[in-house]
Design a protein around this motif. Structure first.
Motif, mmCIF file in Angstrom:
data_model
loop_
_atom_site.group_PDB
_atom_site.id
_atom_site.type_symbol
_atom_site.label_atom_id
_atom_site.label_comp_id
_atom_site.label_asym_id
_atom_site.label_seq_id
_atom_site.Cartn_x
_atom_site.Cartn_y
_atom_site.Cartn_z
ATOM 1 N N ARG A 73 37.441 40.260 51.130
ATOM 2 C CA ARG A 73 38.757 40.863 50.881
ATOM 3 C C ARG A 73 39.075 40.832 49.394
ATOM 4 O O ARG A 73 39.808 39.975 48.912
ATOM 5 C CB ARG A 73 39.815 40.102 51.680
ATOM 6 N N HIS A 74 38.500 41.779 48.633
ATOM 7 C CA HIS A 74 38.733 41.834 47.197
ATOM 8 C C HIS A 74 40.002 42.607 46.878
ATOM 9 O O HIS A 74 40.325 43.582 47.550
ATOM 10 C CB HIS A 74 37.547 42.495 46.488
ATOM 11 N N GLY A 75 40.666 42.157 45.823
ATOM 12 C CA GLY A 75 41.894 42.829 45.423
ATOM 13 C C GLY A 75 41.671 43.873 44.349
ATOM 14 O O GLY A 75 42.331 44.909 44.329
ATOM 15 N N ASP A 76 40.759 43.640 43.412
ATOM 16 C CA ASP A 76 40.507 44.614 42.345
ATOM 17 C C ASP A 76 39.108 44.428 41.775
ATOM 18 O O ASP A 76 38.425 43.455 42.065
ATOM 19 C CB ASP A 76 41.556 44.494 41.236
ATOM 20 N N ARG A 77 38.691 45.371 40.936
ATOM 21 C CA ARG A 77 37.325 45.385 40.392
ATOM 22 C C ARG A 77 37.176 44.504 39.146
ATOM 23 O O ARG A 77 36.115 44.485 38.541
ATOM 24 C CB ARG A 77 36.929 46.817 40.033
ATOM 25 N N ARG A 78 38.228 43.823 38.760
ATOM 26 C CA ARG A 78 38.139 42.958 37.581
ATOM 27 C C ARG A 78 37.573 41.584 37.914
ATOM 28 O O ARG A 78 37.363 40.760 37.018
ATOM 29 C CB ARG A 78 39.520 42.803 36.941
ATOM 30 N N ALA A 79 37.304 41.322 39.139
ATOM 31 C CA ALA A 79 36.783 40.020 39.558
ATOM 32 C C ALA A 79 35.408 39.778 38.932
ATOM 33 O O ALA A 79 34.606 40.711 38.797
ATOM 34 C CB ALA A 79 36.686 39.963 41.077
ATOM 35 N N PRO A 80 35.090 38.562 38.550
ATOM 36 C CA PRO A 80 33.799 38.257 37.902
ATOM 37 C C PRO A 80 32.573 38.600 38.751
ATOM 38 O O PRO A 80 31.488 38.780 38.216
ATOM 39 C CB PRO A 80 33.881 36.742 37.665
ATOM 40 N N ILE A 81 32.760 38.717 40.063
ATOM 41 C CA ILE A 81 31.615 38.987 40.932
ATOM 42 C C ILE A 81 31.079 40.408 40.768
ATOM 43 O O ILE A 81 29.933 40.699 41.089
ATOM 44 C CB ILE A 81 31.997 38.715 42.411
ATOM 45 N N PHE A 82 31.910 41.319 40.237
ATOM 46 C CA PHE A 82 31.507 42.714 40.087
ATOM 47 C C PHE A 82 30.918 42.992 38.706
ATOM 48 O O PHE A 82 31.335 42.394 37.701
ATOM 49 C CB PHE A 82 32.696 43.653 40.311
ATOM 50 N N ILE A 83 29.965 43.935 38.644
ATOM 51 C CA ILE A 83 29.454 44.410 37.356
ATOM 52 C C ILE A 83 30.598 45.090 36.605
ATOM 53 O O ILE A 83 31.296 45.953 37.165
ATOM 54 C CB ILE A 83 28.287 45.395 37.563
ATOM 55 N N GLY A 85 33.132 43.408 35.576
ATOM 56 C CA GLY A 85 34.297 42.551 35.729
ATOM 57 C C GLY A 85 34.378 41.514 34.621
ATOM 58 O O GLY A 85 33.544 41.458 33.709
ATOM 59 N N GLY A 86 35.388 40.687 34.676
ATOM 60 C CA GLY A 86 35.581 39.678 33.644
ATOM 61 C C GLY A 86 34.584 38.535 33.759
ATOM 62 O O GLY A 86 33.979 38.310 34.805
ATOM 63 N N LYS A 87 34.409 37.824 32.663
ATOM 64 C CA LYS A 87 33.507 36.675 32.628
ATOM 65 C C LYS A 87 34.224 35.456 33.194
ATOM 66 O O LYS A 87 35.364 35.158 32.813
ATOM 67 C CB LYS A 87 33.078 36.411 31.180
ATOM 68 N N ALA A 88 33.569 34.762 34.115
ATOM 69 C CA ALA A 88 34.162 33.548 34.681
ATOM 70 C C ALA A 88 33.948 32.378 33.731
ATOM 71 O O ALA A 88 32.820 32.069 33.354
ATOM 72 C CB ALA A 88 33.537 33.249 36.042
ATOM 73 N N HIS A 89 35.013 31.739 33.309
ATOM 74 C CA HIS A 89 34.964 30.568 32.423
ATOM 75 C C HIS A 89 34.166 30.877 31.146
ATOM 76 O O HIS A 89 33.274 30.130 30.747
ATOM 77 C CB HIS A 89 34.327 29.370 33.147
#
Length: 208
Positions: A73-83, A85-89
């Motif tokens: 259940r993703h909310g948007d494409r900015r999540a780090p899991i997506f190509i 997307g943002g960098k996690a930490h």
């Protein structure tokens, strides 16, 4: 402290009196360590920040239905899991600069010069002027002078152009003007080579 002066041809060229307050200071490992650490710390380039989830310019629209899609259940494409997307930490923007008391810096340089003089790894040359500014000719002269495995050569206001060109192809020899003399480079090389002009500039640097 009196030390012999040589020419590039390894011939005697008189003596020079070195200031004991600069070339006969008892080295201390803790002071040298502090100065070298400060130098290397300030050489580090600033760290570039990575774009995190809030910095990425992508849509925030929920792209799939909550149930029944067979996916998370993703909310948007900015999540780090997506190509894309943002960098996690991700790394933060940092500037690696530190300060050190001027007296400690000056003391460290005196100790570095003194350590080379104490170990017999200090050579003083009359001048760096070369009649034949060729690398092959310079290598022969270096062999006679006994520069050791590595040598740092320090001249006066500016390094003689002919010597600098001839030494540029010799990996074991580095050259600096007197203004660039520093603790890290002095300790890094086995032998320290100063010209008469370099001695004058270094002594003036501390007395000025």
């Amino acid at each position: 402290m009196k030390i012999k002066v040589q020419t590039l041809d390894a011939a005697a060229s008189g003596d020079i009196e070195l200031n004991d307050e600069i070339f006969a200071v008892e080295p201390r490992a803790d002071i040298l360590h502090r100065v070298v650490t400060w130098q290397l710390h300030n050489r580090r380039a600033p760290a570039r920040a990575a774009r995190e989830r809030s910095d990425v310019a992508r849509t925030g629209k929920k792209f799939g239905r909550q149930k029944g899609g067979g996916t998370a259940r993703h909310g948007d494409r900015r999540a780090p899991i997506f190509i894309g997307g943002g960098k996690a930490h991700g790394p933060r923007a940092r500037v690696f600069e530190s300060s050190l008391n001027k007296k400690v810096r000056a003391l460290g340089l005196k100790m570095a010069l003194s350590s080379k003089a104490k170990d017999g790894k200090l050579l003083v040359l009359d001048t760096l002027e070369l009649k034949d500014a060729k690398t092959k000719a310079l290598i022969e002269k270096i062999g006679k002078l006994g520069f050791g495995a590595t040598a740092l050569v320090i001249d006066g206001d500016a390094v003689d152009n002919g010597f600098q060109l001839a030494a540029s192809n010799i990996r074991s020899v580095n050259v600096l003007p007197a203004m660039g003399a520093n603790v890290y480079d002095i300790l890094k090389h086995e032998t320290l080579v100063l010209t008469r002009a370099a001695v004058e500039k270094l002594e003036a640097r501390f007395n000025g």
